[in-house]
Design an enzyme around this catalytic site. Structure first.
Site, PDB file in Angstrom:
ATOM      1  N   ASN A 129      -8.986   1.119   8.358  1.00  0.00           N
ATOM      2  CA  ASN A 129      -7.892   0.622   7.518  1.00  0.00           C
ATOM      3  C   ASN A 129      -7.361   1.816   6.738  1.00  0.00           C
ATOM      4  O   ASN A 129      -8.136   2.499   6.082  1.00  0.00           O
ATOM      5  CB  ASN A 129      -8.430  -0.445   6.569  1.00  0.00           C
ATOM      6  N   GLY A 130      -6.051   2.052   6.813  1.00  0.00           N
ATOM      7  CA  GLY A 130      -5.484   3.170   6.056  1.00  0.00           C
ATOM      8  C   GLY A 130      -4.726   4.115   6.963  1.00  0.00           C
ATOM      9  O   GLY A 130      -4.282   3.720   8.047  1.00  0.00           O
ATOM     10  N   GLU A 150      10.020 -14.185   0.897  1.00  0.00           N
ATOM     11  CA  GLU A 150       8.873 -13.678   1.648  1.00  0.00           C
ATOM     12  C   GLU A 150       8.179 -14.713   2.523  1.00  0.00           C
ATOM     13  O   GLU A 150       7.593 -14.349   3.533  1.00  0.00           O
ATOM     14  CB  GLU A 150       7.864 -12.958   0.741  1.00  0.00           C
ATOM     15  N   HIS A 177      30.043 -11.059 -11.955  1.00  0.00           N
ATOM     16  CA  HIS A 177      30.502  -9.686 -11.704  1.00  0.00           C
ATOM     17  C   HIS A 177      30.226  -9.266 -10.271  1.00  0.00           C
ATOM     18  O   HIS A 177      29.915  -8.110 -10.002  1.00  0.00           O
ATOM     19  CB  HIS A 177      29.818  -8.718 -12.679  1.00  0.00           C
ATOM     20  N   ARG A 223      -4.651  -9.609   5.344  1.00  0.00           N
ATOM     21  CA  ARG A 223      -4.397  -8.171   5.210  1.00  0.00           C
ATOM     22  C   ARG A 223      -3.543  -7.616   6.347  1.00  0.00           C
ATOM     23  O   ARG A 223      -3.059  -6.484   6.282  1.00  0.00           O
ATOM     24  CB  ARG A 223      -5.723  -7.407   5.175  1.00  0.00           C
ATOM     25  N   LYS A 246       9.579 -15.397  -3.713  1.00  0.00           N
ATOM     26  CA  LYS A 246       8.761 -16.369  -2.989  1.00  0.00           C
ATOM     27  C   LYS A 246       9.550 -16.939  -1.811  1.00  0.00           C
ATOM     28  O   LYS A 246       9.055 -17.037  -0.702  1.00  0.00           O
ATOM     29  CB  LYS A 246       8.313 -17.531  -3.892  1.00  0.00           C
ATOM     30  N   CYS A 292      -4.526  -3.923   7.251  1.00  0.00           N
ATOM     31  CA  CYS A 292      -5.718  -4.049   8.086  1.00  0.00           C
ATOM     32  C   CYS A 292      -6.938  -4.539   7.309  1.00  0.00           C
ATOM     33  O   CYS A 292      -7.117  -4.219   6.143  1.00  0.00           O
ATOM     34  CB  CYS A 292      -6.100  -2.733   8.758  1.00  0.00           C
ATOM     35  N   GLU A 352      10.900 -13.710  -9.407  1.00  0.00           N
ATOM     36  CA  GLU A 352       9.692 -14.165  -8.721  1.00  0.00           C
ATOM     37  C   GLU A 352      10.010 -15.370  -7.811  1.00  0.00           C
ATOM     38  O   GLU A 352       9.534 -15.443  -6.679  1.00  0.00           O
ATOM     39  CB  GLU A 352       8.604 -14.515  -9.752  1.00  0.00           C
ATOM     40  N   LYS A 389      -1.232  -8.580   2.196  1.00  0.00           N
ATOM     41  CA  LYS A 389      -1.506  -8.878   0.797  1.00  0.00           C
ATOM     42  C   LYS A 389      -1.794  -7.619  -0.016  1.00  0.00           C
ATOM     43  O   LYS A 389      -1.389  -7.503  -1.150  1.00  0.00           O
ATOM     44  CB  LYS A 389      -2.690  -9.832   0.681  1.00  0.00           C
ATOM     45  N   TRP A 412      -2.535  -4.425  10.706  1.00  0.00           N
ATOM     46  CA  TRP A 412      -1.161  -4.371  10.216  1.00  0.00           C
ATOM     47  C   TRP A 412      -0.679  -2.986  10.622  1.00  0.00           C
ATOM     48  O   TRP A 412      -1.101  -1.983  10.067  1.00  0.00           O
ATOM     49  CB  TRP A 412      -1.140  -4.546   8.703  1.00  0.00           C
TER      50      TRP A 412
HETATM   51  C1  G6P Z   1       1.991  -6.876  -1.601  1.00  0.00           C
HETATM   52  C2  G6P Z   1       1.817  -8.380  -1.612  1.00  0.00           C
HETATM   53  C3  G6P Z   1       2.453  -8.974  -2.869  1.00  0.00           C
HETATM   54  C4  G6P Z   1       1.891  -8.300  -4.106  1.00  0.00           C
HETATM   55  C5  G6P Z   1       2.085  -6.788  -4.054  1.00  0.00           C
HETATM   56  C6  G6P Z   1       1.351  -6.077  -5.174  1.00  0.00           C
HETATM   57  O1  G6P Z   1       3.316  -6.575  -1.367  1.00  0.00           O
HETATM   58  O2  G6P Z   1       2.380  -8.961  -0.454  1.00  0.00           O
HETATM   59  O3  G6P Z   1       2.172 -10.367  -2.918  1.00  0.00           O
HETATM   60  O4  G6P Z   1       2.515  -8.814  -5.239  1.00  0.00           O
HETATM   61  O5  G6P Z   1       1.543  -6.283  -2.827  1.00  0.00           O
HETATM   62  O6  G6P Z   1      -0.023  -6.282  -5.033  1.00  0.00           O
HETATM   63  P1  G6P Z   1      -1.088  -6.099  -6.184  1.00  0.00           P
HETATM   64  O7  G6P Z   1      -2.395  -6.384  -5.525  1.00  0.00           O
HETATM   65  O8  G6P Z   1      -0.968  -4.660  -6.615  1.00  0.00           O
HETATM   66  O9  G6P Z   1      -0.741  -7.023  -7.271  1.00  0.00           O
END
Ligand code: G6P
Length: 609
Positions: free
Chosen positions: A107-108, A489, A505, A32, A486, A2, A482, A604, A81
């Protein structure tokens, strides 16, 4: 998780409908959360609160929400969210009390909302949503009904609420003030002469002001067009002047600047962001971190998501370069090491936002056991760097795309700078690696220019796949993790990373003709064995993609396609190799018709456990 926004301006100051401003601010907070959106303002003629809200992304519900016809000098807004209650019109914020004279955006999570809701319902309050948020306006209403002023009602409400939250409230009886409270979830104030803002994040109001106050846990108060009042639950009234900071982010940094998506802009911004990181790293802070690291008993590294992958890269560098093994864990899994945490240990917590609740909890658990903590973050004064013993900032500028890109590469650069400094103090000769690290801004720029078209082609090819593997060895493994994250996600293609040696394996059982396998080959001792793994995949007719060092000829015949990258030290390679991976995922997502900036179900900054 949020996004919330609020603004209050002196009468007749705003030159456009307040709804249009709220919409713009919410667009910048959309990363967010984006399952529903809403706002509320005080209609000054009718002296009542008007609430508009709907399920859907901002662009999809703009017409219904009629932002352009909302005139006032005070409003709050929300992009959601979902945590409690599905995305729906009813569950969208703002939420109001029974008399609709109080509206709240939040938010929260309010942990004890069930208990509070039960009590309020027994007192006759009528709830309209399934959210935890709705208890807030009803609690405020209870106190106001008993004769309290809003600020006193807020103070009393805070004594009762449990959880991690940040919220804003407007009251018809205080027509120019927006009340707020913060406990764990982020909240910042934006200060300008005739208008004041509050928001979950700075880019929301950056077009109006770069003077900010980052609120701390337990703080509450109000903003009015010409006043900011902050009180702390424990410390009473706060001197606001001392808390104002001027940040160097510009409004352009939070705009797309001609790119179709923030993610693409942020990928392209990497050379600049890396340059900024390298130039602005503070040697005093680096030395403090190094001192802790080289004198530690044990090193713990923790983070979530992409930041965790940066942590794994650092983990590899610490062990392979310095022979200092570290324990690297996903923050929400801290219990595994809780007993092992102790005095004399050092913890490195990596968080772009500095607000990820799992990482914050892991940091607090370490501190509880006497571990000295080093935070690597991109957001000045956010919770994690603030609570850590040493705070080091990546200064990559705001990152709006949900999928982390420039913050990953700058995190690695920051971590490597610390590790190389430690190496120097331990008598290692790392001059050559350091000079290569300093060249990453230039090298990354060349890589983007030379290979974007090829990445687009590969992304398109991958967009038909149901699943893909990312394989490598050594420090290439977290890099592959990573790359796979990507693709997963933003393009919604199942992707898994494995150490290439491990692929036989189990994972290889999935490989059938045209199954995509992305190999990262670095200039390290794994070269021969990795070629063997590529051949194994080719023999099963996989579609093999190689990210390979320039001049690497022998492997080409086993690859269906490849990108040849500069010959660099393997420790630095993740910073460069990840760029084609980001671009491939981006173009795969776009080819599949998805918006890479707003992947479904993600946010995010994750401020819930
Ligand atoms: C969320 C985001 C990711 C991010 C992760 C950690 O899952 O979607 O992109 O890597 O949080 O976030 P931070 O702000 O702690 O790096």
């Amino acid at each position: 998780m949020c996004g919330i926004i609020g603004l209050t301006a002196i009468e007749n100051y705003l030159r456009e409908p307040i709804g249009s401003i709220i919409r713009r601010c919410l667009k910048r907070l959309e990363y967010r959360g984006y399952d529903s959106v809403g706002y509320a303002y005080i209609d000054k003629q009718k002296l009542k609160i008007v609430v508009k809200k709907a399920k859907g992304k901002i662009d999809d519900v703009t017409r219904i929400l009629d932002f352009k016809n909302a005139y006032s000098n005070i409003a709050i807004g929300h992009t959601r969210w979902a945590t409690h209650g599905k995305p729906s019109n009813e569950n969208a914020h703002p939420h109001t009390d029974c008399s609709e004279s109080i509206a709240v955006v939040h938010n929260g999570i309010i942990q004890n909302y069930m208990e509070l809701k039960g009590k309020l319902v027994r007192k006759g309050h009528v709830f309209k949503s399934e959210t935890d948020t709705e208890v807030i306006p009803h609690l405020l209403e209870e106190y106001v009904k008993s004769g309290m002023k809003p600020i006193d009602a807020l103070r009393e409400t805070l004594k009762i609420l449990k959880g991690a939250f940040a919220f804003a409230a407007i009251f018809t009886q205080e027509r120019n003030k927006i009340f707020f409270a913060k406990m764990t979830s982020p909240l910042v104030l934006g200060i300008s002469n005739k208008v004041k803002f509050l928001a979950s994040d700075i880019p929301a109001f950056l077009e109006f002001t770069n003077r900010v106050i980052i609120l701390r846990d337990g703080e509450f108060g109000y903003i009015s067009p010409q006043e900011v009042y902050i009180e702390s639950i424990d410390r009473g009234a706060i001197n606001v002047r001392n808390r104002i900071r001027v940040i160097s982010w510009t409004p352009q940094m939070a705009m797309k600047g001609g790119y179709p998506h923030f993610m693409l802009k942020e990928i392209h911004e990497q050379p600049l962001a890396m340059q900024r990181t390298l130039q602005s790293l503070n040697i005093k802070e680096i030395l403090e971190a190094v001192d802790l690291i080289i004198n530690s008993n044990k090193i713990f590294i923790t983070a979530c998501g992409t930041s965790y992958h940066a942590g794994l890269v650092a983990d590899y560098a610490l062990s392979s370069l310095l022979g200092l093994p570290s324990f690297t864990f996903i923050a929400s899994e801290y219990l595994k090491y809780f007993k092992a945490f102790g005095d004399g240990d050092v913890g490195i917590i990596i968080s772009q936002s500095g607000e990820t609740i799992d990482s914050l909890i892991a940091l607090r658990k370490m501190k509880e056991k006497g571990v000295k903590t080093i935070a690597i973050s991109n957001v000045i004064d956010s919770a994690i760097p603030r609570e850590a013993d040493v705070a080091i900032y990546t200064r990559a500028g705001p990152e709006i795309g949900v999928a982390a890109t420039k913050t990953f590469t700058t995190q690695i650069i920051t971590l490597l700078k610390i590790i190389l400094q430690a190496a120097k103090q331990l008598g290692e000769d790392v001059e050559k690696i350091e000079s290569e690290l300093n060249k990453t801004p230039k090298i990354s720029g060349r890589v983007i220019r030379a290979h974007e078209a090829k990445c687009r082609e590969i992304g398109r090819r991958l967009s038909d796949a149901k699943s893909a593997f990312y394989l490598s060895r050594g420090i290439g493994v977290p890099l592959s993790m990573e790359g796979a994250l990507k693709l997963k996600e933003i393009a919604y293609i199942h992707a898994e990373a494995y150490p290439a040696g491990e692929s036989k394996h189990g994972p290889i059982a999935l490989v059938e003709p045209n199954f995509p396998v992305v190999f990262s080959m670095l200039l390290d001792e794994y070269r021969e064995s990795l070629i063997g793994n590529i051949m194994e995949m080719k023999a099963r007719e996989a579609y093999t993609v190689g990210l390979i060092p320039r001049n690497e000829r022998q492997v080409i015949e086993h690859l269906d396609t490849y990108i040849s990258l500069p010959n660099i030290n393997p420790l630095i390679a993740p910073v460069i190799y990840v760029i084609p991976m980001q671009l491939i995922a981006y173009y795969a997502a776009v080819s599949r018709g998805y918006d890479p900036d707003k992947p479904r179900n993600l946010a995010k900054t994750v401020t819930v456990e």
